[in-house]
Design a protein around this motif. Structure first.
Motif, PDB file in Angstrom:
ATOM      1  N   ARG A  72      14.239   7.336  -2.847  1.00 33.32           N
ATOM      2  CA  ARG A  72      14.419   6.165  -1.984  1.00 33.32           C
ATOM      3  C   ARG A  72      15.390   6.520  -0.865  1.00 33.32           C
ATOM      4  O   ARG A  72      16.381   7.189  -1.095  1.00 33.32           O
ATOM      5  CB  ARG A  72      14.978   4.991  -2.791  1.00 33.32           C
ATOM      6  CG  ARG A  72      14.023   4.507  -3.854  1.00 33.32           C
ATOM      7  CD  ARG A  72      14.660   3.398  -4.695  1.00 33.32           C
ATOM      8  NE  ARG A  72      13.838   3.063  -5.829  1.00 33.32           N
ATOM      9  CZ  ARG A  72      12.868   2.169  -5.829  1.00 33.32           C
ATOM     10  NH1 ARG A  72      12.595   1.508  -4.727  1.00 33.32           N
ATOM     11  NH2 ARG A  72      12.162   1.924  -6.900  1.00 33.32           N
ATOM     12  N   ASN A  73      15.079   6.005   0.319  1.00 32.64           N
ATOM     13  CA  ASN A  73      15.958   6.229   1.465  1.00 32.64           C
ATOM     14  C   ASN A  73      17.110   5.223   1.435  1.00 32.64           C
ATOM     15  O   ASN A  73      17.170   4.381   0.535  1.00 32.64           O
ATOM     16  CB  ASN A  73      15.151   6.177   2.771  1.00 32.64           C
ATOM     17  CG  ASN A  73      14.582   4.803   3.069  1.00 32.64           C
ATOM     18  OD1 ASN A  73      14.905   3.798   2.439  1.00 32.64           O
ATOM     19  ND2 ASN A  73      13.693   4.753   4.053  1.00 32.64           N
ATOM     20  N   GLU A  75      17.623   2.591   2.956  1.00 36.41           N
ATOM     21  CA  GLU A  75      17.161   1.200   2.992  1.00 36.41           C
ATOM     22  C   GLU A  75      16.499   0.773   1.686  1.00 36.41           C
ATOM     23  O   GLU A  75      16.074  -0.370   1.550  1.00 36.41           O
ATOM     24  CB  GLU A  75      16.163   0.999   4.154  1.00 36.41           C
ATOM     25  CG  GLU A  75      16.778   1.120   5.530  1.00 36.41           C
ATOM     26  CD  GLU A  75      17.120   2.557   5.930  1.00 36.41           C
ATOM     27  OE1 GLU A  75      18.197   2.746   6.509  1.00 36.41           O
ATOM     28  OE2 GLU A  75      16.349   3.494   5.624  1.00 36.41           O
ATOM     29  N   GLU A  77      13.705   2.029   0.481  1.00 33.25           N
ATOM     30  CA  GLU A  77      12.263   2.233   0.517  1.00 33.25           C
ATOM     31  C   GLU A  77      11.884   3.499  -0.256  1.00 33.25           C
ATOM     32  O   GLU A  77      12.566   4.518  -0.160  1.00 33.25           O
ATOM     33  CB  GLU A  77      11.790   2.386   1.962  1.00 33.25           C
ATOM     34  CG  GLU A  77      12.071   1.193   2.840  1.00 33.25           C
ATOM     35  CD  GLU A  77      11.877   1.512   4.304  1.00 33.25           C
ATOM     36  OE1 GLU A  77      11.028   0.856   4.923  1.00 33.25           O
ATOM     37  OE2 GLU A  77      12.578   2.427   4.813  1.00 33.25           O
ATOM     38  N   ARG A  78      10.782   3.423  -0.995  1.00 34.33           N
ATOM     39  CA  ARG A  78      10.288   4.594  -1.729  1.00 34.33           C
ATOM     40  C   ARG A  78       9.583   5.519  -0.737  1.00 34.33           C
ATOM     41  O   ARG A  78       8.613   5.125  -0.110  1.00 34.33           O
ATOM     42  CB  ARG A  78       9.342   4.163  -2.845  1.00 34.33           C
ATOM     43  CG  ARG A  78      10.064   3.387  -3.934  1.00 34.33           C
ATOM     44  CD  ARG A  78       9.154   2.957  -5.042  1.00 34.33           C
ATOM     45  NE  ARG A  78       8.290   1.877  -4.578  1.00 34.33           N
ATOM     46  CZ  ARG A  78       7.635   1.054  -5.381  1.00 34.33           C
ATOM     47  NH1 ARG A  78       7.723   1.177  -6.690  1.00 34.33           N
ATOM     48  NH2 ARG A  78       6.873   0.114  -4.886  1.00 34.33           N
ATOM     49  N   VAL A  79      10.111   6.732  -0.600  1.00 34.12           N
ATOM     50  CA  VAL A  79       9.571   7.663   0.395  1.00 34.12           C
ATOM     51  C   VAL A  79       8.629   8.697  -0.215  1.00 34.12           C
ATOM     52  O   VAL A  79       7.835   9.301   0.495  1.00 34.12           O
ATOM     53  CB  VAL A  79      10.680   8.379   1.202  1.00 34.12           C
ATOM     54  CG1 VAL A  79      11.558   7.372   1.913  1.00 34.12           C
ATOM     55  CG2 VAL A  79      11.498   9.306   0.348  1.00 34.12           C
ATOM     56  N   SER A 101       5.154   9.978   1.073  1.00 36.07           N
ATOM     57  CA  SER A 101       4.361   8.902   1.642  1.00 36.07           C
ATOM     58  C   SER A 101       4.155   9.185   3.128  1.00 36.07           C
ATOM     59  O   SER A 101       5.112   9.514   3.840  1.00 36.07           O
ATOM     60  CB  SER A 101       5.082   7.569   1.452  1.00 36.07           C
ATOM     61  OG  SER A 101       4.408   6.535   2.122  1.00 36.07           O
ATOM     62  N   SER A 103       3.874   7.447   5.616  1.00 41.68           N
ATOM     63  CA  SER A 103       4.672   6.652   6.558  1.00 41.68           C
ATOM     64  C   SER A 103       6.068   7.234   6.769  1.00 41.68           C
ATOM     65  O   SER A 103       6.804   6.783   7.653  1.00 41.68           O
ATOM     66  CB  SER A 103       4.760   5.198   6.104  1.00 41.68           C
ATOM     67  OG  SER A 103       5.259   5.116   4.801  1.00 41.68           O
TER      68      SER A 103
END
Length: 166
Positions: A72-73, A75, A77-79, A101, A103
């Protein structure tokens, strides 16, 4: 019944690596089923939630020779999904794997995460060699592995085996 094995929590400069859980199934399947991702897999096909959960419940959670993390970054979010697997205790070697991911491409997360996996293999598992098996057409991964000083070891069909020695 065997005891459930948990991956230790890891950190890098921007990433927090947590043990993969059942709650991550939707994320794992969505990243794994991205055609831009699975085209570089040995088994080139989409998987279902049921297939993933079957593997997770019957193989992964009892395997002390394999850890997979969700990174996770800052923020939250799962990267991506990043893993290590012992190849040989006698040869003190492990294989790394990673699925980022799409994105989060081109943000330096893959490089940062792979460096952390290498550190884990060398310092915590006391490996002498880390291996990465990369599809010959996966230019981004090939460049990453080369930048991290891996050397080409051999080939296996469409895959190139790379190694980094301590």
């Amino acid at each position: 019944m065997s005891e459930i094995i948990h991956a230790p929590e890891l950190f890098s400069e921007r990433l927090r690596f947590t043990d993969m859980t059942e709650d991550d199934a939707d994320f794992v399947v969505s990243v794994r089923n991205d055609p831009e991702v699975y085209k570089f897999f040995i088994s080139v096909h989409e998987i279902t939630i049921e297939e993933h959960l079957n593997w997770f419940k019957n193989s992964y959670i009892y395997n002390s020779d394999r850890f997979d993390w969700i990174a996770r970054n800052p923020e939250g979010e799962r990267v991506g999904i990043f893993g290590v697997k012992r190849v040989s205790l006698e040869e003190k070697s492990a294989e790394i794997s990673y699925i980022l991911s799409s994105s989060f491409y081109k943000k330096g997360y893959a490089s940062e995460a792979v460096k952390r996996l290498i550190h884990f293999c060398f310092d915590e598992w006391k490996c002498d060699k880390v291996i990465a098996e990369i599809h010959k057409n996966n230019d981004a991964s090939l460049k990453l592995i080369e930048r991290l000083n891996f050397s080409k070891s051999s080939s296996n069909g469409d895959f190139v085996i790379w190694e980094l020695k301590r």
